[in-house]
Design a protein around this motif. Sequence first.
Motif, PDB file in Angstrom:
ATOM      1  N   THR A  17       0.830  -1.209   0.000  1.00 56.94           N
ATOM      2  CA  THR A  17       0.000   0.000   0.000  1.00 56.94           C
ATOM      3  C   THR A  17       0.866   1.261   0.000  1.00 56.94           C
ATOM      4  O   THR A  17       0.617   2.196  -0.771  1.00 56.94           O
ATOM      5  CB  THR A  17      -0.923  -0.026   1.242  1.00 56.94           C
ATOM      6  OG1 THR A  17      -1.807  -1.130   1.089  1.00 56.94           O
ATOM      7  CG2 THR A  17      -1.707   1.258   1.390  1.00 56.94           C
ATOM      8  N   ASP A  40      -8.191  -4.360  -1.869  1.00 54.73           N
ATOM      9  CA  ASP A  40      -8.021  -4.917  -0.520  1.00 54.73           C
ATOM     10  C   ASP A  40      -9.152  -4.454   0.396  1.00 54.73           C
ATOM     11  O   ASP A  40      -9.404  -3.252   0.520  1.00 54.73           O
ATOM     12  CB  ASP A  40      -6.664  -4.457   0.033  1.00 54.73           C
ATOM     13  CG  ASP A  40      -6.320  -5.120   1.359  1.00 54.73           C
ATOM     14  OD1 ASP A  40      -7.167  -5.859   1.905  1.00 54.73           O
ATOM     15  OD2 ASP A  40      -5.208  -4.873   1.861  1.00 54.73           O
ATOM     16  N   GLN A  42      -9.145  -4.204   3.427  1.00 58.17           N
ATOM     17  CA  GLN A  42      -8.667  -3.327   4.505  1.00 58.17           C
ATOM     18  C   GLN A  42      -8.823  -1.852   4.121  1.00 58.17           C
ATOM     19  O   GLN A  42      -8.842  -0.979   4.983  1.00 58.17           O
ATOM     20  CB  GLN A  42      -7.188  -3.594   4.795  1.00 58.17           C
ATOM     21  CG  GLN A  42      -6.897  -4.987   5.318  1.00 58.17           C
ATOM     22  CD  GLN A  42      -5.403  -5.193   5.543  1.00 58.17           C
ATOM     23  OE1 GLN A  42      -4.903  -5.038   6.656  1.00 58.17           O
ATOM     24  NE2 GLN A  42      -4.679  -5.534   4.491  1.00 58.17           N
ATOM     25  N   SER A  95     -11.975   0.827  -2.283  1.00 59.46           N
ATOM     26  CA  SER A  95     -12.443  -0.304  -1.493  1.00 59.46           C
ATOM     27  C   SER A  95     -13.380   0.252  -0.426  1.00 59.46           C
ATOM     28  O   SER A  95     -13.119   1.312   0.148  1.00 59.46           O
ATOM     29  CB  SER A  95     -11.241  -0.993  -0.851  1.00 59.46           C
ATOM     30  OG  SER A  95     -11.682  -1.996   0.030  1.00 59.46           O
ATOM     31  N   THR A 139      -3.263  -4.885  -3.880  1.00 61.78           N
ATOM     32  CA  THR A 139      -3.915  -6.180  -3.632  1.00 61.78           C
ATOM     33  C   THR A 139      -3.851  -6.550  -2.156  1.00 61.78           C
ATOM     34  O   THR A 139      -3.005  -6.052  -1.416  1.00 61.78           O
ATOM     35  CB  THR A 139      -3.205  -7.293  -4.444  1.00 61.78           C
ATOM     36  OG1 THR A 139      -1.827  -7.315  -4.068  1.00 61.78           O
ATOM     37  CG2 THR A 139      -3.334  -7.068  -5.927  1.00 61.78           C
ATOM     38  N   PRO A 140      -4.729  -7.462  -1.737  1.00 64.05           N
ATOM     39  CA  PRO A 140      -4.673  -7.928  -0.346  1.00 64.05           C
ATOM     40  C   PRO A 140      -3.540  -8.939  -0.161  1.00 64.05           C
ATOM     41  O   PRO A 140      -3.067  -9.518  -1.143  1.00 64.05           O
ATOM     42  CB  PRO A 140      -6.027  -8.610  -0.161  1.00 64.05           C
ATOM     43  CG  PRO A 140      -6.453  -9.016  -1.530  1.00 64.05           C
ATOM     44  CD  PRO A 140      -5.833  -8.050  -2.497  1.00 64.05           C
ATOM     45  N   THR A 147      -6.729 -10.923  -5.835  1.00 64.20           N
ATOM     46  CA  THR A 147      -5.296 -10.824  -6.145  1.00 64.20           C
ATOM     47  C   THR A 147      -5.015 -11.423  -7.522  1.00 64.20           C
ATOM     48  O   THR A 147      -4.292 -10.832  -8.339  1.00 64.20           O
ATOM     49  CB  THR A 147      -4.459 -11.567  -5.083  1.00 64.20           C
ATOM     50  OG1 THR A 147      -4.711 -10.962  -3.821  1.00 64.20           O
ATOM     51  CG2 THR A 147      -2.971 -11.496  -5.393  1.00 64.20           C
TER      52      THR A 147
END
Length: 274
Positions: A17, A40, A42, A95, A139-140, A147
């Motif tokens: 990130t 992601d 998050q 997101s 991506t996570p 992903t």
Amino acid sequence: MSLILTTAIEKGGTGKTTTVVNLAALMAAEGKRVLVVDMDQQANTTYMLTQHKKAENFYKGHGLVNMFMNFDLGGMDLAPYIHPTNVEGVHIIPSTAQTPRAVHQLDLLADEYKMKNYTFLIHCLANINDDYDYIVIDTPPARDNLTISALFCADEVLIPVRCDNFSLEGFETTLAMILDLETREDVKIDILGVVLTQVERTAAVNLVRQMFEENPEYASVLFKTGIRKGSAVPESTIAAVPVVRYAKKSNPSVDYMQLWNEIKQRLAKKEADE
Ligand SMILES: Nc1ncnc2c1ncn2[C@@H]1O[C@H](COP(=O)(O)OP(=O)(O)OP(=O)(O)O)[C@@H](O)[C@H]1O
Ligand SMILES: [Mg+2]
């Protein structure tokens, strides 16, 4: 045509990130049109670039998952899902609190269209290919269909590695994931490079650098620039801004600028070789 750059590694907390938001800010500072896609749940990238926390549900109905919910193979207007950020020149498909549904949503689309669940993002982005110079995807830390979607549509993959054993394992499983995708789909997914992050003057860092340099397969992908660990990064995370905007003279900021120069050289060389 946009260049799609995906940042990925299965291990968490390696600097994906941080790398995405800083590179996006550096690209935009050069007048490039940049779209960031936050895959992601998050939503850290979304927060860093917009200050909107997923809990606020600011983008409800107009985030990443909604783009998949309203997917149309015949062509889509992506405008409702693209939002401005606090960094001029950088747009985002954010997101949101709904992002955890995206994995299932891609499976539903796969059933409906009889296509692989990781092929829908590439179709979405095809609708805006000429609107941006760079599309940067975060991506996570997972091997899920989000992903894999981001890897599948990538022109280039950037892998941030922190100098510890688990990150190295994450690096190798990410390489395996890419190789598997290449074999299954008969495509070539280019690895732009590996960048060492949160670098400190420790034996572990030297060992990892040496490990890359001595491995004939890995040596060519390692960027000379490592991103030094710096107190400005956590501060900028709290302030929710890219460090290259917030603390330009800090070590990580100087390093991200140098990395961006190295990336541009590598891209230019690849283009010349083609
Ligand atoms: N160069 C740096 N110096 C100091 N701290 C850093 C640096 N780079 C990243 N960090 C910090 O390390 C943590 C992890 O970074 P980041 O969120 O970018 O990793 P990530 O790979 O995106 O994590 P995740 O896998 O959870 O998405 C964050 O708290 C971030 O502020
Ligand atoms: Mg992250």
